[in-house]
Write an enzyme that holds these catalytic residues in place. Structure first.
Site, PDB file in Angstrom:
ATOM      1  N   SER A 238       0.856  -1.189   0.000  1.00  0.00           N
ATOM      2  CA  SER A 238       0.000   0.000   0.000  1.00  0.00           C
ATOM      3  C   SER A 238       0.890   1.236   0.000  1.00  0.00           C
ATOM      4  O   SER A 238       2.008   1.193   0.525  1.00  0.00           O
ATOM      5  CB  SER A 238      -0.856   0.026   1.275  1.00  0.00           C
ATOM      6  OG  SER A 238      -1.522   1.272   1.388  1.00  0.00           O
TER       7      SER A 238
ATOM      8  N   TYR B  30      -1.583  -0.578  10.581  1.00  0.00           N
ATOM      9  CA  TYR B  30      -1.708  -0.893   9.151  1.00  0.00           C
ATOM     10  C   TYR B  30      -0.508  -0.325   8.387  1.00  0.00           C
ATOM     11  O   TYR B  30       0.130  -1.026   7.593  1.00  0.00           O
ATOM     12  CB  TYR B  30      -3.020  -0.316   8.605  1.00  0.00           C
ATOM     13  CG  TYR B  30      -3.258  -0.619   7.145  1.00  0.00           C
ATOM     14  CD1 TYR B  30      -3.703  -1.881   6.751  1.00  0.00           C
ATOM     15  CD2 TYR B  30      -3.030   0.335   6.161  1.00  0.00           C
ATOM     16  CE1 TYR B  30      -3.921  -2.179   5.407  1.00  0.00           C
ATOM     17  CE2 TYR B  30      -3.248   0.059   4.815  1.00  0.00           C
ATOM     18  CZ  TYR B  30      -3.698  -1.203   4.446  1.00  0.00           C
ATOM     19  OH  TYR B  30      -3.905  -1.483   3.114  1.00  0.00           O
TER      20      TYR B  30
HETATM   21  N1  LIG Z   1      -8.735  -1.081  -0.990  1.00  0.00           N
HETATM   22  C1  LIG Z   1      -7.702  -0.263  -0.867  1.00  0.00           C
HETATM   23  O1  LIG Z   1      -7.845   0.980  -0.992  1.00  0.00           O
HETATM   24  C2  LIG Z   1      -6.328  -0.805  -0.608  1.00  0.00           C
HETATM   25  C3  LIG Z   1      -5.250   0.079  -0.699  1.00  0.00           C
HETATM   26  C4  LIG Z   1      -3.965  -0.401  -0.470  1.00  0.00           C
HETATM   27  C5  LIG Z   1      -3.780  -1.724  -0.187  1.00  0.00           C
HETATM   28  N2  LIG Z   1      -4.833  -2.568  -0.086  1.00  0.00           N
HETATM   29  C6  LIG Z   1      -4.570  -3.970   0.230  1.00  0.00           C
HETATM   30  O2  LIG Z   1      -5.249  -4.792  -0.697  1.00  0.00           O
HETATM   31  C7  LIG Z   1      -5.492  -6.066  -0.101  1.00  0.00           C
HETATM   32  C8  LIG Z   1      -6.952  -6.438  -0.341  1.00  0.00           C
HETATM   33  O3  LIG Z   1      -7.777  -5.538   0.380  1.00  0.00           O
HETATM   34  P1  LIG Z   1      -9.202  -5.047  -0.124  1.00  0.00           P
HETATM   35  O4  LIG Z   1      -9.170  -3.581  -0.133  1.00  0.00           O
HETATM   36  O5  LIG Z   1      -9.595  -5.767  -1.348  1.00  0.00           O
HETATM   37  O6  LIG Z   1     -10.099  -5.440   1.136  1.00  0.00           O
HETATM   38  P2  LIG Z   1     -11.200  -6.563   1.368  1.00  0.00           P
HETATM   39  O7  LIG Z   1     -12.297  -6.457   0.386  1.00  0.00           O
HETATM   40  O8  LIG Z   1     -11.526  -6.455   2.814  1.00  0.00           O
HETATM   41  O9  LIG Z   1     -10.424  -7.916   1.068  1.00  0.00           O
HETATM   42  C9  LIG Z   1      -9.558  -8.516   1.988  1.00  0.00           C
HETATM   43  C10 LIG Z   1      -9.429  -9.983   1.617  1.00  0.00           C
HETATM   44  O10 LIG Z   1      -8.472 -10.588   2.497  1.00  0.00           O
HETATM   45  C11 LIG Z   1      -9.033 -11.763   3.027  1.00  0.00           C
HETATM   46  N3  LIG Z   1      -8.499 -12.030   4.352  1.00  0.00           N
HETATM   47  C12 LIG Z   1      -8.368 -11.169   5.389  1.00  0.00           C
HETATM   48  N4  LIG Z   1      -7.868 -11.807   6.447  1.00  0.00           N
HETATM   49  C13 LIG Z   1      -7.671 -13.106   6.074  1.00  0.00           C
HETATM   50  C14 LIG Z   1      -7.205 -14.256   6.738  1.00  0.00           C
HETATM   51  N5  LIG Z   1      -6.817 -14.212   8.017  1.00  0.00           N
HETATM   52  N6  LIG Z   1      -7.152 -15.422   6.048  1.00  0.00           N
HETATM   53  C15 LIG Z   1      -7.559 -15.478   4.761  1.00  0.00           C
HETATM   54  N7  LIG Z   1      -8.008 -14.409   4.080  1.00  0.00           N
HETATM   55  C16 LIG Z   1      -8.068 -13.245   4.736  1.00  0.00           C
HETATM   56  C17 LIG Z   1     -10.543 -11.499   3.074  1.00  0.00           C
HETATM   57  O11 LIG Z   1     -11.233 -12.737   3.009  1.00  0.00           O
HETATM   58  P3  LIG Z   1     -12.031 -13.438   4.212  1.00  0.00           P
HETATM   59  O12 LIG Z   1     -12.572 -12.360   5.098  1.00  0.00           O
HETATM   60  O13 LIG Z   1     -13.083 -14.221   3.490  1.00  0.00           O
HETATM   61  O14 LIG Z   1     -11.024 -14.303   4.856  1.00  0.00           O
HETATM   62  C18 LIG Z   1     -10.739 -10.743   1.773  1.00  0.00           C
HETATM   63  O15 LIG Z   1     -10.894 -11.637   0.698  1.00  0.00           O
HETATM   64  C19 LIG Z   1      -5.111  -5.913   1.381  1.00  0.00           C
HETATM   65  O16 LIG Z   1      -3.821  -6.433   1.596  1.00  0.00           O
HETATM   66  C20 LIG Z   1      -5.092  -4.417   1.586  1.00  0.00           C
HETATM   67  O17 LIG Z   1      -4.257  -4.013   2.631  1.00  0.00           O
HETATM   68  C21 LIG Z   1      -6.103  -2.138  -0.294  1.00  0.00           C
END
Ligand SMILES: NC(=O)c1ccc[n+]([C@@H]2O[C@H](COP(=O)([O-])OP(=O)(O)OC[C@H]3O[C@@H](n4cnc5c(N)ncnc54)[C@H](OP(=O)(O)O)[C@@H]3O)[C@@H](O)[C@H]2O)c1
Length: 269
Positions: free
Chosen positions: A137, A150
């Site tokens: 990120s 985070y």
């Molecule tokens: N959205 C943004 O603006 C943004 C920006 C920078 C970085 N990111 C990064 O992008 C990645 C995806 O995030 P997102 O924004 O798409 O959020 P999200 O929709 O909340 O997705 C997170 C995913 O991670 C899985 N997860 C979380 N904890 C887990 C665990 N203990 N075991 C297995 N799976 C787990 C969740 O699945 P389950 O709950 O089904 O396990 C879900 O599929 C993350 O690493 C986040 O930090 C996002």
């Protein structure tokens, strides 16, 4: 060099991971997808029985993660790429932070992400197009107020990737750092503050898919947020501290510093 054709991705039940799976399946790639919520994974498997392998588990369970990576490699006859994408964010300030939440964020975003890469490495060594990738990120480039665990987790993961990239280059193994700005997802839906240059999930996943298939070393998006974060990253420390202090003050005044939306104030399951 060939393109990666057999890819394991964690965190695919929603958000960026789910959209990335769709983008890669549309390009004919075989994908093994990891998450705890089975319904989303089973739905993908029903639609793509030949090319999607659902692996329902918690990435912080080391033994289950190692076994799932072995299952994916056995099912696909090897692995070309792994994307450590699963992550959580828990908003908090110095006054509201709970050490058990810090532990959970670091376990998921750092330890489990690193294990995902390391457990996959022996399989990747046999691939003609090996790639280790992780979703970090821009929050790891320079920390902002309201999400210290985070930001710290993403900075740690970026550092780990940098070291791996240097170490594995001679073997032809590429290491990709995917650094999104703000992208619409379940995680960002809980942010109570305004998110500049918020990007749609599908568009972000397309950028991720292209970077993975080209085995790039860095990708960040959207462009305006990359430019802004790049500038923050290069500001002299004292100037950045002044700016960050100003942002903290503004968020506190608005009542959004370290606060999640009421509907999502329960930490991620
Ligand atoms: N959205 C943004 O603006 C943004 C920006 C920078 C970085 N990111 C990064 O992008 C990645 C995806 O995030 P997102 O924004 O798409 O959020 P999200 O929709 O909340 O997705 C997170 C995913 O991670 C899985 N997860 C979380 N904890 C887990 C665990 N203990 N075991 C297995 N799976 C787990 C969740 O699945 P389950 O709950 O089904 O396990 C879900 O599929 C993350 O690493 C986040 O930090 C996002």
């Amino acid at each position: 060099m060939a393109d990666p054709e057999r890819i394991l991705i964690t965190g695919v039940s929603s958000g960026l991971g789910h959209a990335l799976v769709e983008a890669l399946l549309a390009r004919g790639v075989r994908v093994a997808g990891v998450a705890r919520r089975g319904e989303a994974l089973r739905a993908l498997a029903e639609r793509h029985p030949e090319r999607f392998l659902p692996l329902v588990l918690d990435v912080t369970d080391s033994a289950a993660l190692r076994a799932a990576i072995a299952t994916a490699a056995a099912t696909f006859g090897g692995l070309d790429a792994v994307v450590a994408n699963a992550g959580i964010g828990i908003p908090a300030t110095a006054d509201t932070i709970r050490t058990e939440d810090v532990r959970r964020v670091l376990e998921t975003n750092v330890v489990a992400a690193i294990e995902t890469l390391l457990f996959a490495l022996p399989y990747l060594r046999k691939s003609p197009a090996p790639l280790l990738a992780a979703t970090t990120s821009m929050a790891g480039w320079r920390a902002g107020p309201g999400a210290a665990p985070y930001c710290a987790s993403k900075a740690a993961l970026i550092a780990f990737l940098d070291a791996l990239r240097a170490e594995l280059h001679a073997e032809g193994i590429r290491v990709l750092d995917i650094a999104p700005g703000f992208v619409r997802s379940e995680m960002t839906a809980r942010n109570a503050f305004a998110m500049p240059f918020l990007m749609e999930t599908h568009a972000a996943a397309e950028q991720m898919a292209r970077a993975i298939l080209r085995r790039k070393s860095h990708v960040s998006f959207p462009l305006p947020m990359t430019a802004l974060a790049w500038m923050f990253r290069r500001l002299p420390d004292r100037l950045y501290d002044l700016l960050a202090r100003h942002v903290a003050k503004k968020l506190r005044r608005e009542g959004t510093l370290g606060i999640a939306q009421a509907s999502g104030s329960t930490p991620h399951p």
